[in-house]
Write a protein that holds these residues in place. Structure first.
Motif, PDB file in Angstrom:
ATOM      1  N   ALA A 148       0.778  -1.060   0.089  1.00  0.00           N
ATOM      2  CA  ALA A 148      -0.078  -0.103   0.140  1.00  0.00           C
ATOM      3  C   ALA A 148       0.843   1.181   0.030  1.00  0.00           C
ATOM      4  CB  ALA A 148      -0.818   0.093   1.057  1.00  0.00           C
ATOM      5  N   ARG A 149       1.942   1.138   0.652  1.00  0.00           N
ATOM      6  CA  ARG A 149       2.795   2.430   0.924  1.00  0.00           C
ATOM      7  C   ARG A 149       3.359   2.665  -0.520  1.00  0.00           C
ATOM      8  NH1 ARG A 149       6.878   1.810   5.738  1.00  0.00           N
ATOM      9  NH2 ARG A 149       7.724   3.768   4.749  1.00  0.00           N
ATOM     10  N   ARG A 150       3.580   1.620  -1.533  1.00  0.00           N
ATOM     11  CA  ARG A 150       3.975   1.780  -2.723  1.00  0.00           C
ATOM     12  C   ARG A 150       3.142   1.908  -3.966  1.00  0.00           C
ATOM     13  NH1 ARG A 150       6.991  -2.591  -0.337  1.00  0.00           N
ATOM     14  NH2 ARG A 150       6.023  -3.915  -1.900  1.00  0.00           N
ATOM     15  N   ALA A 151       2.005   1.800  -3.470  1.00  0.00           N
ATOM     16  CA  ALA A 151       0.850   2.040  -4.355  1.00  0.00           C
ATOM     17  C   ALA A 151       0.808   3.301  -5.491  1.00  0.00           C
ATOM     18  CB  ALA A 151      -0.442   1.854  -3.809  1.00  0.00           C
ATOM     19  N   ARG A 152       0.652   3.389  -6.726  1.00  0.00           N
ATOM     20  CA  ARG A 152       0.768   4.262  -7.421  1.00  0.00           C
ATOM     21  C   ARG A 152      -0.543   5.169  -7.612  1.00  0.00           C
ATOM     22  NH1 ARG A 152       4.710   1.770 -12.336  1.00  0.00           N
ATOM     23  NH2 ARG A 152       6.566   1.273 -10.914  1.00  0.00           N
ATOM     24  N   ASP A 153      -1.782   4.380  -7.564  1.00  0.00           N
ATOM     25  CA  ASP A 153      -3.057   5.217  -7.394  1.00  0.00           C
ATOM     26  C   ASP A 153      -3.945   4.818  -6.573  1.00  0.00           C
ATOM     27  OD1 ASP A 153      -4.700   2.753  -8.116  1.00  0.00           O
ATOM     28  OD2 ASP A 153      -3.145   2.534  -9.759  1.00  0.00           O
ATOM     29  N   ASP A 154      -4.963   5.686  -6.399  1.00  0.00           N
ATOM     30  CA  ASP A 154      -5.845   5.661  -5.097  1.00  0.00           C
ATOM     31  C   ASP A 154      -6.481   4.341  -5.199  1.00  0.00           C
ATOM     32  OD1 ASP A 154      -4.989   8.187  -4.451  1.00  0.00           O
ATOM     33  OD2 ASP A 154      -6.517   9.178  -4.901  1.00  0.00           O
ATOM     34  N   GLN A 155      -7.110   3.942  -6.326  1.00  0.00           N
ATOM     35  CA  GLN A 155      -7.679   2.707  -6.245  1.00  0.00           C
ATOM     36  C   GLN A 155      -7.057   1.549  -5.871  1.00  0.00           C
ATOM     37  OE1 GLN A 155      -9.543   1.809 -10.065  1.00  0.00           O
ATOM     38  NE2 GLN A 155     -10.527  -0.228  -9.442  1.00  0.00           N
ATOM     39  N   LEU A 207      -4.470   1.274  -3.894  1.00  0.00           N
ATOM     40  CA  LEU A 207      -4.340   1.830  -2.373  1.00  0.00           C
ATOM     41  C   LEU A 207      -5.475   1.486  -1.585  1.00  0.00           C
ATOM     42  CD1 LEU A 207      -2.640   3.015   0.034  1.00  0.00           C
ATOM     43  CD2 LEU A 207      -3.455   5.105  -0.590  1.00  0.00           C
ATOM     44  N   ARG A 208      -6.751   1.817  -1.918  1.00  0.00           N
ATOM     45  CA  ARG A 208      -8.006   1.453  -0.966  1.00  0.00           C
ATOM     46  C   ARG A 208      -8.118   0.120  -1.086  1.00  0.00           C
ATOM     47  NH1 ARG A 208      -9.870   6.061  -3.984  1.00  0.00           N
ATOM     48  NH2 ARG A 208     -10.684   4.844  -5.762  1.00  0.00           N
ATOM     49  N   GLU A 209      -7.863  -0.741  -2.515  1.00  0.00           N
ATOM     50  CA  GLU A 209      -7.956  -2.141  -2.246  1.00  0.00           C
ATOM     51  C   GLU A 209      -7.147  -2.935  -1.416  1.00  0.00           C
ATOM     52  OE1 GLU A 209      -9.311  -6.120  -3.051  1.00  0.00           O
ATOM     53  OE2 GLU A 209     -10.201  -3.853  -3.606  1.00  0.00           O
ATOM     54  N   LEU A 210      -5.781  -2.376  -1.411  1.00  0.00           N
ATOM     55  CA  LEU A 210      -4.888  -3.060  -0.563  1.00  0.00           C
ATOM     56  C   LEU A 210      -5.326  -2.688   1.004  1.00  0.00           C
ATOM     57  CD1 LEU A 210      -1.446  -2.082  -2.423  1.00  0.00           C
ATOM     58  CD2 LEU A 210      -2.482  -4.654  -1.984  1.00  0.00           C
ATOM     59  N   LEU A 211      -5.724  -1.444   1.445  1.00  0.00           N
ATOM     60  CA  LEU A 211      -6.043  -1.162   2.634  1.00  0.00           C
ATOM     61  C   LEU A 211      -7.162  -2.016   3.071  1.00  0.00           C
ATOM     62  CD1 LEU A 211      -5.630   2.759   2.836  1.00  0.00           C
ATOM     63  CD2 LEU A 211      -4.233   1.014   3.876  1.00  0.00           C
ATOM     64  N   ARG A 212      -8.101  -2.580   1.998  1.00  0.00           N
ATOM     65  CA  ARG A 212      -9.397  -3.158   2.663  1.00  0.00           C
ATOM     66  C   ARG A 212      -8.869  -4.517   2.711  1.00  0.00           C
ATOM     67  NH1 ARG A 212     -12.190  -6.826   0.483  1.00  0.00           N
ATOM     68  NH2 ARG A 212     -10.857  -6.924  -1.299  1.00  0.00           N
ATOM     69  N   GLN A 213      -7.962  -4.996   2.044  1.00  0.00           N
ATOM     70  CA  GLN A 213      -7.413  -6.374   2.287  1.00  0.00           C
ATOM     71  C   GLN A 213      -6.656  -6.554   3.652  1.00  0.00           C
ATOM     72  OE1 GLN A 213      -4.935  -7.706  -1.017  1.00  0.00           O
ATOM     73  NE2 GLN A 213      -6.675  -7.514  -2.532  1.00  0.00           N
ATOM     74  N   ALA A 214      -5.833  -5.286   3.926  1.00  0.00           N
ATOM     75  CA  ALA A 214      -5.266  -5.061   5.104  1.00  0.00           C
ATOM     76  C   ALA A 214      -6.105  -5.229   6.484  1.00  0.00           C
ATOM     77  CB  ALA A 214      -4.392  -4.187   5.267  1.00  0.00           C
ATOM     78  N   ALA A 215      -7.083  -4.458   6.293  1.00  0.00           N
ATOM     79  CA  ALA A 215      -8.368  -4.343   7.263  1.00  0.00           C
ATOM     80  C   ALA A 215      -8.860  -5.746   7.547  1.00  0.00           C
ATOM     81  CB  ALA A 215      -9.182  -3.374   7.091  1.00  0.00           C
ATOM     82  N   ASP A 216      -9.171  -6.387   6.335  1.00  0.00           N
ATOM     83  CA  ASP A 216      -9.695  -7.803   6.582  1.00  0.00           C
ATOM     84  C   ASP A 216      -8.765  -8.717   7.165  1.00  0.00           C
ATOM     85  OD1 ASP A 216     -11.912  -6.820   5.298  1.00  0.00           O
ATOM     86  OD2 ASP A 216     -11.656  -7.693   3.316  1.00  0.00           O
ATOM     87  N   THR A 217      -7.468  -8.756   6.620  1.00  0.00           N
ATOM     88  CA  THR A 217      -6.356  -9.612   7.360  1.00  0.00           C
ATOM     89  C   THR A 217      -6.238  -9.419   8.948  1.00  0.00           C
ATOM     90  OG1 THR A 217      -5.340  -9.841   5.379  1.00  0.00           O
ATOM     91  CG2 THR A 217      -4.014 -10.375   7.246  1.00  0.00           C
TER      92      THR A 217
END
Length: 377
Positions: free
Chosen positions: A217-224, A226-236
């Motif tokens: 997520a820190r290396r994500a290049r666009d907002d979409q 980033l949001r997907e990775l943050l959602r996966q991180a929250a689920d994990t």
């Protein structure tokens, strides 16, 4: 001081009552000596007669330690016990003779006004009577003690010929406690290894995955992205928290201390992935140690059923049965549970540590029934 005197009086009264109870037992044993010998010679009703003798010994004194009765041992016991019964009859007759002699002397003194025996109008010398009273009193004391001695001999004979002595029982108890201690230590080590595997294979792996998602997520290049990775991180993270809570519950459920066994079983039923019906008939708390044992028996049984048996319902019953607590967990699954598996064998060791009994009945095709009985005294 008054309290001490009262305690002494109560103690003396209990001793007197205990002696008379022993006397009744010896009298009854003397009357059953001959019928017991006849039963032993004819070989008829020896087990029933032996059961009566054991009941008599327990009722009028301390019970004898007898193993399961067999006809051969009962016959040998009754063939020897008549000697003890005859000895008891002799001691009782001797005691009655001494007491009647002493009573006659007292009666003579009361009616003649002298410490002497009237013989042809003459009174025997008082000094001779006093000299004879000393050994007479000793004989009465010996006869009184002989009643208790016969009762002890009667119990010893029953224990020797039908069961095990106190020394043997004590050695067996020490051996059981030594074995139980080793099994409890082994069960604790197994539980620690299982917790380590759960943390390593479950929580730790999810936390590693969570760290990797945060890095991506820190290396994500666009907002979409980033949001997907943050959602996966929250689920994990949520899954890791749930799994960590599950591990902590398996170590020791906090609700057991906070709200008691009934609430802990209800929470366990709510978290199970199958329908669980709980019937807890305990009126009060049997103590923290027993509550912990009961909870883990139920918890492990429900876990095994949901993982391996595919049941439609799991039934839990906890009730008081005499001086024991009976715990039964049954399911309608496929059966085939292995009592020697790590989970069930650990439960057996845990139950045995509190002098309980553990049993698993799980034929192929079901149903499975896991029962434990623990002493509540």
């Amino acid at each position: 001081m008054a309290f001490v005197q009262q305690d002494e009086q109560l103690s003396a009264g209990s001793l007197v009552r205990g002696w008379f109870r022993t006397l009744y037992g010896v009298l009854m044993g003397s009357m059953t000596a001959l019928p017991g010998l006849v039963a032993a010679v004819l070989g008829l009703g020896v087990m029933r007669m032996t059961e009566f003798e054991l009941g008599r010994i327990a009722r009028f004194g301390q019970g004898a330690h007898a193993d399961p009765l067999t006809a051969g041992r009962c016959r040998r016991y009754l063939g020897v016990r008549w000697l003890v019964g005859g000895l008891g009859a002799g001691v009782v007759l001797m005691l009655m003779l001494y007491l009647m002699t002493a009573l006659s002397m007292v009666t003579a003194w009361l009616f003649d006004g002298k410490w002497g025996l009237v013989r042809d109008g003459d009174v025997v010398d008082t000094q001779l009577i006093l000299i004879a009273a000393v050994p007479g009193t000793l004989l009465i004391f010996v006869a009184l003690a002989g009643v208790s001695g016969v009762a002890v001999l009667d119990r010893w004979l029953a224990t020797t010929m039908l069961g095990r002595s106190q020394q043997t029982l004590l050695r067996q108890r020490v051996a059981e406690l030594t074995s139980t201690r080793a099994e409890v230590i082994e069960a604790i080590d197994d539980e620690r290894r299982r917790i380590e595997r759960d943390l390593h294979d479950g929580v730790q792996q999810r936390l590693v995955a969570l760290g990797m998602m945060i890095g991506r997520a820190r290396r994500a290049r666009d907002d979409q992205q980033l949001r997907e990775l943050l959602r996966q991180a929250a689920d994990t993270a949520g899954a890791a928290i749930d799994e960590l809570r599950e591990v902590a519950t398996r170590v020791y459920p906090a609700v057991l201390d906070d709200s008691g066994l009934d609430a802990a079983l209800e929470v366990l039923a709510e978290r199970a992935s199958v329908r669980v019906e709980v019937a807890n008939e305990l009126r009060g708390s049997p103590g923290t140690a027993l509550e912990t044992v009961i909870y883990f028996v139920v918890s492990e049984a429900v876990t095994n059923a949901t993982k391996h048996a595919s049941p439609s319902v799991v039934e839990i019953a906890v009730r008081t049965d005499g001086d024991e607590i009976a715990v039964v967990v049954s399911d309608d699954g496929v059966g085939g549970a292995d009592p020697s598996g790590s989970g069930l064998s650990g439960l057996a060791r845990r139950v045995k540590a509190v002098d309980g009994d553990f049993e698993v009945t799980s034929p192929p095709g079901g149903p499975t029934r896991i029962s434990a009985r623990v002493p509540c005294a």
